[in-house]
Design a protein around this motif. Structure first.
Motif, short mmCIF file in Angstrom:
data_model
loop_
_atom_site.label_atom_id
_atom_site.label_comp_id
_atom_site.label_asym_id
_atom_site.label_seq_id
_atom_site.Cartn_x
_atom_site.Cartn_y
_atom_site.Cartn_z
N UNK A 79 0.84 -1.19 0.00
CA UNK A 79 0.00 0.00 0.00
C UNK A 79 0.88 1.24 0.00
N UNK A 80 0.70 2.08 -1.02
CA UNK A 80 1.48 3.30 -1.15
C UNK A 80 0.58 4.52 -0.90
N UNK A 81 1.07 5.45 -0.12
CA UNK A 81 0.31 6.66 0.16
C UNK A 81 0.97 7.46 1.26
N UNK A 82 0.21 8.37 1.84
CA UNK A 82 0.72 9.18 2.94
C UNK A 82 -0.26 9.11 4.10
N UNK A 83 -0.12 10.03 5.04
CA UNK A 83 -0.99 10.01 6.21
C UNK A 83 -2.44 10.29 5.87
N UNK A 84 -2.66 10.94 4.77
CA UNK A 84 -4.02 11.36 4.42
C UNK A 84 -4.75 10.37 3.52
N UNK A 85 -4.00 9.74 2.63
CA UNK A 85 -4.70 8.93 1.63
C UNK A 85 -3.81 7.81 1.10
N UNK A 86 -4.45 6.75 0.66
CA UNK A 86 -3.77 5.62 0.01
C UNK A 86 -3.96 5.75 -1.49
N UNK A 87 -2.84 5.69 -2.23
CA UNK A 87 -2.91 5.95 -3.66
C UNK A 87 -2.74 4.69 -4.51
N UNK A 88 -2.12 3.69 -3.93
CA UNK A 88 -1.96 2.43 -4.67
C UNK A 88 -2.06 1.27 -3.69
N UNK A 89 -2.88 0.29 -4.02
CA UNK A 89 -3.04 -0.90 -3.20
C UNK A 89 -2.85 -2.13 -4.08
N UNK A 90 -1.96 -3.02 -3.66
CA UNK A 90 -1.64 -4.20 -4.47
C UNK A 90 -1.63 -5.44 -3.58
N UNK A 91 -2.26 -6.50 -4.02
CA UNK A 91 -2.21 -7.79 -3.35
C UNK A 91 -2.24 -8.89 -4.40
N UNK A 92 -2.06 -10.12 -3.96
CA UNK A 92 -1.96 -11.24 -4.90
C UNK A 92 -2.54 -12.49 -4.26
N UNK A 93 -2.76 -13.51 -5.09
CA UNK A 93 -3.19 -14.82 -4.59
C UNK A 93 -1.95 -15.62 -4.19
N UNK A 94 -1.90 -16.04 -2.95
CA UNK A 94 -0.77 -16.82 -2.46
C UNK A 94 -1.17 -18.28 -2.32
N UNK A 95 -0.43 -19.16 -2.98
CA UNK A 95 -0.64 -20.60 -2.86
C UNK A 95 0.56 -21.17 -2.10
N UNK A 96 0.35 -21.52 -0.83
CA UNK A 96 1.43 -22.02 0.02
C UNK A 96 1.36 -23.55 0.06
N UNK A 97 2.11 -24.18 -0.82
CA UNK A 97 2.03 -25.64 -0.95
C UNK A 97 2.38 -26.35 0.35
N UNK A 98 3.33 -25.81 1.09
CA UNK A 98 3.78 -26.48 2.31
C UNK A 98 2.71 -26.50 3.40
N UNK A 99 1.63 -25.76 3.22
CA UNK A 99 0.54 -25.75 4.19
C UNK A 99 -0.66 -26.59 3.73
N UNK A 100 -0.59 -27.10 2.51
CA UNK A 100 -1.69 -27.92 2.00
C UNK A 100 -1.46 -29.38 2.38
N UNK A 101 -2.44 -30.07 2.97
CA UNK A 101 -2.26 -31.49 3.32
C UNK A 101 -2.14 -32.35 2.06
N UNK A 102 -1.02 -33.03 1.90
CA UNK A 102 -0.80 -33.85 0.71
C UNK A 102 -1.89 -34.90 0.54
#
Length: 267
Positions: A79-102
């Motif tokens: 999240x990019x911005x200053x104290x007053x406002x957020x100007x860019x918000x970025x997230x993604x889909x995380x696939x954590x294989x080590x946490x999935x039961x085989x």
């Protein structure tokens, strides 16, 4: 695409554009990246990838996905911005294989899930069972012999079975029909690799290592042919032992469809 992004381009594992032929939806760009160690992941670089590709393809329909092979902490949003406002918000889909039961994916019809079973969560005592489900999934879901070989290398690399585990796998998971499964091929391949490694160590020279690997590949092919056809003619064995690595790879793809050994080594 790499040329279009210029010198600042950073290689992705897979930028995948999905389009609907009937035009009912706009195309979606999936930006897929694999990260073995979460601590090496940079969300800033991923955001940069996505912005570059979005600009290049003139689209805002971009879905970033990161596949993590091991556990660890990583930034999930930017999240990019200053104290007053957020100007860019970025997230993604995380696939954590080590946490999935085989075990939840042992019978999955998704070949990607089956190949990644060794990367999923499982008790140490289940390592051979996990490996077996992975190689049998490969045998059942992929028919292309060249791809089978490549994907088997992937399974072998991440399963990382010890010599004792390979011996146990041979004893516990061979089938009764002559071992004509990918599991057997995996064991034979490991035997061939070990022969190559031993030969290389004995020679102590690069030439010896190359020769050992080639002899190992020849040994694999001869064992597979003997399982299918029985005792081999001396002339066929000689051709296999004299063949180079590239030829051996081409011949190995013929074993399943050939009706006699001469068809495997034929021109």
């Amino acid at each position: 695409m790499q040329d279009a992004l210029g010198s600042g381009y950073r290689r992705l594992d897979l930028p995948l554009k999905v389009e609907w032929p009937d035009g009912r939806r706009a195309a979606v760009l999936f930006v897929v990246e694999e990260e073995t160690e979460p601590r090496n992941f940079s969300i800033h670089c991923l955001a940069h990838y996505c912005l570059d590709l979005a600009d290049l393809l003139k689209t805002t329909r971009v879905v970033p996905v990161v596949v993590f092979l091991r556990r660890g902490g990583f930034a999930r949003s930017l999240n990019l911005g200053d104290d007053r406002e957020e100007y860019l918000s970025f997230r993604f889909i995380a696939c954590e294989l080590a946490r999935l039961p085989a075990e939840d994916y042992f019978d999955s019809g998704n070949i990607v899930a089956r190949l990644n079973l060794p990367n999923m969560a499982h008790p140490k005592e289940q390592r051979l069972r996990v490996y077996d489900h992975a190689v049998k999934g490969l045998a059942g879901l992929e028919t292309d012999r060249h791809k089978q070989g490549k994907y088997l290398d992937f399974i072998d690399a991440y399963a990382d079975l010890s010599e004792d585990e390979v011996a146990r796998y041979r004893a516990e998971y061979y089938d009764d029909e002559g071992g004509k499964t990918m599991g057997l091929a995996a064991v034979l391949r490991e035997e061939g690799r070990e022969e190559g490694r031993q030969e290389g160590r004995q020679e102590g020279r690069q030439e010896g290592q190359q020769e050992g690997r080639q002899e190992g590949e020849a040994a694999i092919l001869l064992k597979l042919m003997a399982l299918k056809f029985g005792p081999l003619p001396a002339a066929v064995e000689e051709r296999v032992r004299r063949a180079d690595a590239e030829t051996l790879l081409a011949w190995s793809g013929r074993v399943l469809t050939a009706t006699r050994p001469e068809e495997v080594v034929g021109d």
